[in-house]
Enzyme design. Structure first.
Site, PDB file in Angstrom:
ATOM      1  N   SER A  45      28.814  25.215  43.009  1.00 55.05           N
ATOM      2  CA  SER A  45      28.086  24.698  42.099  1.00 55.05           C
ATOM      3  C   SER A  45      26.970  26.182  41.935  1.00 55.05           C
ATOM      4  CB  SER A  45      26.996  24.091  43.016  1.00 55.05           C
ATOM      5  OG  SER A  45      25.958  23.633  43.082  1.00 55.05           O
ATOM      6  N   TYR A  77      22.831  24.658  51.821  1.00 60.69           N
ATOM      7  CA  TYR A  77      23.670  23.861  50.828  1.00 60.69           C
ATOM      8  C   TYR A  77      23.831  25.142  49.480  1.00 60.69           C
ATOM      9  CZ  TYR A  77      25.109  21.848  46.571  1.00 60.69           C
ATOM     10  OH  TYR A  77      25.897  21.530  45.620  1.00 60.69           O
ATOM     11  N   LYS A  81      27.530  27.085  48.922  1.00 63.06           N
ATOM     12  CA  LYS A  81      28.199  26.969  48.026  1.00 63.06           C
ATOM     13  C   LYS A  81      28.925  28.407  47.667  1.00 63.06           C
ATOM     14  CE  LYS A  81      28.603  23.256  48.108  1.00 63.06           C
ATOM     15  NZ  LYS A  81      29.997  22.571  47.531  1.00 63.06           N
TER      16      LYS A  81
END
Length: 193
Positions: A45, A77, A81
Site C-alpha cells: 500500500s 498497518y 506495508k
C-alpha cells in the site's frame, strides 16, 4: 497490545499482514522454482510511506506497535506495508537467476469491507471519501494483474508498482540492511532458522 495475538504470540496485524505471507511464500518457493517462470506478488500500500520498523519493539514484543489506539493500529498497518516492500526487495535478491520474480503493488484505495470494525464515527467520516475517491474492486485488481501477467517486466523484480507502473520508493523502503534484518527476524519467528 494491539488487539489480538496469533497462536504463535505475534501481534495480529504483524502476523497477518507480514509473517503469514512470508511463511506462505517460503513454503511455496521450491514449487515456484520448479514451475518457473513464475511470479510472487505482494500487495502492499502507499501507506508504507508512513511506516517504520522499530526492531527493538519487534524483538521485545513480537509486534510492530504496542498500543491499541486507533492511530497506533493504523500506524502498525503502515509498518506492515513497509514490511511487504522490504520482503519483496530481499526475496528478489535471493531469487535472482531462478526464473521466479517478485513485485510489490499498491492496488489503490478500494471500496472493501476493511473498515467494518472501525468505530462508528470513523465509518461516518470515511463514507464520503469512499464514495468519491475509492476504486471498485475490478479497478483495484489492475496493478496486481499487470504484475502477474505483463510480459517483459522480469528485470523489474523486487520493485514496487502503482497504477500499473513501477514507482520509486522512499529511502527506508530501499534500505537493504533493514530488508535483510527483517528477513532474518521473520525466518526466526517462522521457525525457519
Amino acid at each position: 497490545n494491539c488487539p489480538g495475538r496469533t497462536e504463535d504470540g505475534l501481534g495480529m496485524i504483524f502476523g497477518v499482514n507480514h509473517i503469514g505471507h512470508f511463511l506462505l511464500t517460503h513454503l511455496l518457493l521450491e514449487r515456484l522454482k520448479e514451475c518457473a517462470p513464475s511470479r510472487v506478488i505482494n500487495v502492499s500500500s502507499m501507506a508504507y510511506k508512513w511506516g517504520h520498523i522499530d526492531f527493538n519493539n519487534v524483538e521485545t514484543h513480537k509486534t510492530l506497535r504496542t498500543s491499541n489506539s486507533f492511530m497506533q493500529m493504523f500506524k502498525a498497518y503502515c509498518d506492515t506495508k513497509l514490511c511487504n516492500i522490504l520482503f519483496t526487495r530481499e526475496l528478489a535478491k535471493m531469487l535472482q537467476g531462478t526464473g521466479v520474480t517478485c513485485y510489490s503493488v499498491h492496488p489503490g484505495t478500494i471500496k472493501t469491507e476493511l473498515t467494518r470494525n472501525f468505530p462508528t464515527i470513523a465509518k461516518i467520516l470515511t463514507r464520503p471519501m469512499t464514495f468519491l475517491f475509492f476504486k471498485d474492486p475490478m479497478a483495484g485488481a489492475q496493478t496486481t494483474l499487470h504484475c502477474a501477467l505483463q510480459e517483459g517486466i522480469e528485470p523489474l523484480s523486487g520493485r514496487y508498482f502503482e497504477n500499473c507502473a513501477v514507482m520509486d520508493v522512499n529511502a527506508e523502503a530501499r534500505d537493504d540492511a533493514t530488508a535483510k534484518k527483517l528477513w532474518e527476524i521473520s525466518e526466526r519467528f517462522c521457525g525457519l532458522s
